[in-house]
Each structure stands twice: as structure tokens, then as C-alpha cells.
Design a protein around this motif. Structure first.
Motif, PDB file in Angstrom:
ATOM      1  N   ALA A 118       0.834  -1.207   0.000  1.00 58.55           N
ATOM      2  CA  ALA A 118       0.000   0.000   0.000  1.00 58.55           C
ATOM      3  C   ALA A 118       0.868   1.257   0.000  1.00 58.55           C
ATOM      4  CB  ALA A 118      -0.939   0.007   1.198  1.00 58.55           C
ATOM      5  N   ARG A 119       1.944   1.241   0.800  1.00 58.21           N
ATOM      6  CA  ARG A 119       2.826   2.406   0.855  1.00 58.21           C
ATOM      7  C   ARG A 119       3.595   2.556  -0.451  1.00 58.21           C
ATOM      8  NH1 ARG A 119       8.015   3.747   3.958  1.00 58.21           N
ATOM      9  NH2 ARG A 119       7.951   5.992   3.905  1.00 58.21           N
ATOM     10  N   LEU A 120       4.006   1.441  -1.027  1.00 56.62           N
ATOM     11  CA  LEU A 120       4.739   1.467  -2.284  1.00 56.62           C
ATOM     12  C   LEU A 120       3.877   2.066  -3.397  1.00 56.62           C
ATOM     13  CD1 LEU A 120       7.306   0.656  -3.854  1.00 56.62           C
ATOM     14  CD2 LEU A 120       6.183  -1.520  -4.318  1.00 56.62           C
ATOM     15  N   ILE A 121       2.605   1.666  -3.443  1.00 55.03           N
ATOM     16  CA  ILE A 121       1.710   2.126  -4.499  1.00 55.03           C
ATOM     17  C   ILE A 121       1.233   3.555  -4.246  1.00 55.03           C
ATOM     18  CG2 ILE A 121      -0.551   1.751  -5.572  1.00 55.03           C
ATOM     19  CD1 ILE A 121      -0.046  -1.272  -5.102  1.00 55.03           C
ATOM     20  N   GLU A 122       0.736   3.810  -3.041  1.00 57.36           N
ATOM     21  CA  GLU A 122       0.133   5.100  -2.745  1.00 57.36           C
ATOM     22  C   GLU A 122       1.143   6.138  -2.266  1.00 57.36           C
ATOM     23  OE1 GLU A 122      -3.208   4.689  -0.142  1.00 57.36           O
ATOM     24  OE2 GLU A 122      -3.898   2.897  -1.170  1.00 57.36           O
ATOM     25  N   GLY A 123       2.259   5.688  -1.731  1.00 57.17           N
ATOM     26  CA  GLY A 123       3.220   6.613  -1.169  1.00 57.17           C
ATOM     27  C   GLY A 123       2.703   7.171   0.144  1.00 57.17           C
ATOM     28  N   SER A 124       3.458   8.017   0.744  1.00 52.30           N
ATOM     29  CA  SER A 124       3.076   8.629   2.000  1.00 52.30           C
ATOM     30  C   SER A 124       3.002  10.130   1.803  1.00 52.30           C
ATOM     31  CB  SER A 124       4.083   8.295   3.091  1.00 52.30           C
ATOM     32  OG  SER A 124       3.854   9.093   4.215  1.00 52.30           O
ATOM     33  N   ILE A 125       1.807  10.673   1.924  1.00 48.73           N
ATOM     34  CA  ILE A 125       1.638  12.121   1.788  1.00 48.73           C
ATOM     35  C   ILE A 125       2.435  12.823   2.881  1.00 48.73           C
ATOM     36  CG2 ILE A 125      -0.017  14.012   1.916  1.00 48.73           C
ATOM     37  CD1 ILE A 125      -2.050  12.060   0.612  1.00 48.73           C
ATOM     38  N   ALA A 126       2.345  12.307   4.106  1.00 48.08           N
ATOM     39  CA  ALA A 126       3.066  12.932   5.218  1.00 48.08           C
ATOM     40  C   ALA A 126       4.573  12.954   4.944  1.00 48.08           C
ATOM     41  CB  ALA A 126       2.765  12.204   6.513  1.00 48.08           C
ATOM     42  N   GLU A 127       5.093  11.863   4.418  1.00 50.65           N
ATOM     43  CA  GLU A 127       6.526  11.802   4.123  1.00 50.65           C
ATOM     44  C   GLU A 127       6.908  12.822   3.060  1.00 50.65           C
ATOM     45  OE1 GLU A 127       9.565   8.524   2.284  1.00 50.65           O
ATOM     46  OE2 GLU A 127       7.987   7.798   3.620  1.00 50.65           O
ATOM     47  N   LYS A 128       6.090  12.963   2.030  1.00 48.12           N
ATOM     48  CA  LYS A 128       6.365  13.955   0.983  1.00 48.12           C
ATOM     49  C   LYS A 128       6.321  15.368   1.544  1.00 48.12           C
ATOM     50  CE  LYS A 128       4.495  11.043  -2.684  1.00 48.12           C
ATOM     51  NZ  LYS A 128       3.326  10.829  -3.568  1.00 48.12           N
ATOM     52  N   VAL A 129       5.346  15.639   2.426  1.00 46.78           N
ATOM     53  CA  VAL A 129       5.239  16.962   3.041  1.00 46.78           C
ATOM     54  C   VAL A 129       6.473  17.228   3.905  1.00 46.78           C
ATOM     55  CG1 VAL A 129       3.935  18.370   4.701  1.00 46.78           C
ATOM     56  CG2 VAL A 129       2.721  17.070   2.944  1.00 46.78           C
ATOM     57  N   LEU A 130       6.875  16.233   4.690  1.00 44.70           N
ATOM     58  CA  LEU A 130       8.047  16.392   5.558  1.00 44.70           C
ATOM     59  C   LEU A 130       9.296  16.783   4.772  1.00 44.70           C
ATOM     60  CD1 LEU A 130       7.560  13.392   7.985  1.00 44.70           C
ATOM     61  CD2 LEU A 130       7.806  15.784   8.659  1.00 44.70           C
ATOM     62  N   ARG A 131       9.438  16.237   3.582  1.00 42.24           N
ATOM     63  CA  ARG A 131      10.633  16.517   2.771  1.00 42.24           C
ATOM     64  C   ARG A 131      10.696  17.960   2.281  1.00 42.24           C
ATOM     65  NH1 ARG A 131       9.795  11.983  -1.101  1.00 42.24           N
ATOM     66  NH2 ARG A 131      10.005  10.190   0.242  1.00 42.24           N
ATOM     67  N   ASN A 132       9.519  18.565   2.034  1.00 42.67           N
ATOM     68  CA  ASN A 132       9.504  19.875   1.379  1.00 42.67           C
ATOM     69  C   ASN A 132       8.896  21.000   2.197  1.00 42.67           C
ATOM     70  OD1 ASN A 132      10.571  18.881  -1.148  1.00 42.67           O
ATOM     71  ND2 ASN A 132       8.618  17.855  -1.400  1.00 42.67           N
TER      72      ASN A 132
END
Length: 141
Positions: A118-132
Motif C-alpha cells: 500500500a505504501r509502495l503504491i500510494e506513497g506517504s503524503i506525510a513523508e512527501k510533506v516532511l521533505r519539502n
């Protein structure tokens, strides 16, 4: 970044976990006299401006979402100042964009804790936000 926080961005997607994040944002806002900006994003992956049927459908959805958000904000943010924001687009990008424009002092958001496929397909919105993110992010599970 200012402390105490004055502008707290709280993305909400109407599930119970995002409401927990909103409640935490309210507690922080109450302690620091902040305003909570409740953000709901209608996820759209393509430009629909040239497609009138889709534009009308999205506008109706935004209207319904705004009514839901107002009710949620009145219930969960009764003791603090709040404002509703609604946007279209890819959620992580929109959250970062709105945080920069406010400018937000803090983003309080939930992470759904997806793992494996699920994480591989959908990714993590929180993780993407944390990066930027242009400010601190409090990620609540």
C-alpha cells in the motif's frame, strides 16, 4: 518559524484519524493564541479546466466539502480562531504550497501508517510533506 505558533495548517480528509490531528492542532492553537487553517484538498491529477462537466462536478463537491468542514471546525475548534481553505490538486504539493503562502508556522497532520505494498503504491503524503515543508511538521499517527 515563530514560537509560539500563530498560523497552524491542519489538512483534513474527513476520516477519524485526521480529526485527531485537528484536535491536536486546536490544543496547540489554544495554548499559543494561534489560528488554525483547516485545509481540505480535492485530489485532482489532471487539468480539468477545459472539461466543463468535471469542473461543475468538482465545484459541487467543494461546496459540500465546505459545509462539512464548517461543521467539523465548529465542533473541534470551538475555542480557537479558525479559517477554512479548500484546494484542488496533488495533496502533498498543495499542503506545501499553502504552507508557504500563509506562511504557516506549523503543519499538524496525520499519517495513516501504511506499510508494504500500500505504501509502495500510494506513497506517504506525510513523508512527501516532511521533505519539502517550509516549517515544522507534527505528524500524528
Amino acid at each position: 518559524m515563530a514560537f509560539p505558533f500563530k498560523r497552524i495548517l491542519a489538512p483534513v480528509d474527513f476520516d477519524s484519524s485526521s480529526l485527531k490531528g485537528l484536535e491536536l492542532a486546536a490544543k496547540i492553537a489554544k495554548q499559543s493564541g494561534a489560528t488554525v487553517f483547516v485545509l481540505h484538498i480535492v485530489p485532482v491529477d489532471m487539468d480539468v479546466s477545459g472539461m466543463p462537466d468535471y469542473v461543475n462536478l468538482i465545484k459541487r463537491q467543494e461546496s459540500l466539502d465546505r459545509e462539512k468542514l464548517t461543521a467539523i471546525a465548529k465542533q473541534h475548534l470551538a475555542d480557537v480562531k479558525w479559517k477554512i481553505l479548500d484546494r484542488l490538486g496533488e495533496p502533498a504539493h498543495v499542503i506545501d504550497e499553502v504552507a508557504k503562502k500563509l506562511p504557516a508556522d506549523l503543519i499538524v497532520m496525520v499519517t495513516h501508517g501504511r506499510r508494504g505494498l500500500a505504501r509502495l503504491i500510494e506513497g506517504s503524503i506525510a513523508e512527501k510533506v516532511l521533505r519539502n515543508a517550509p516549517c515544522p511538521v507534527l505528524a500524528v499517527r
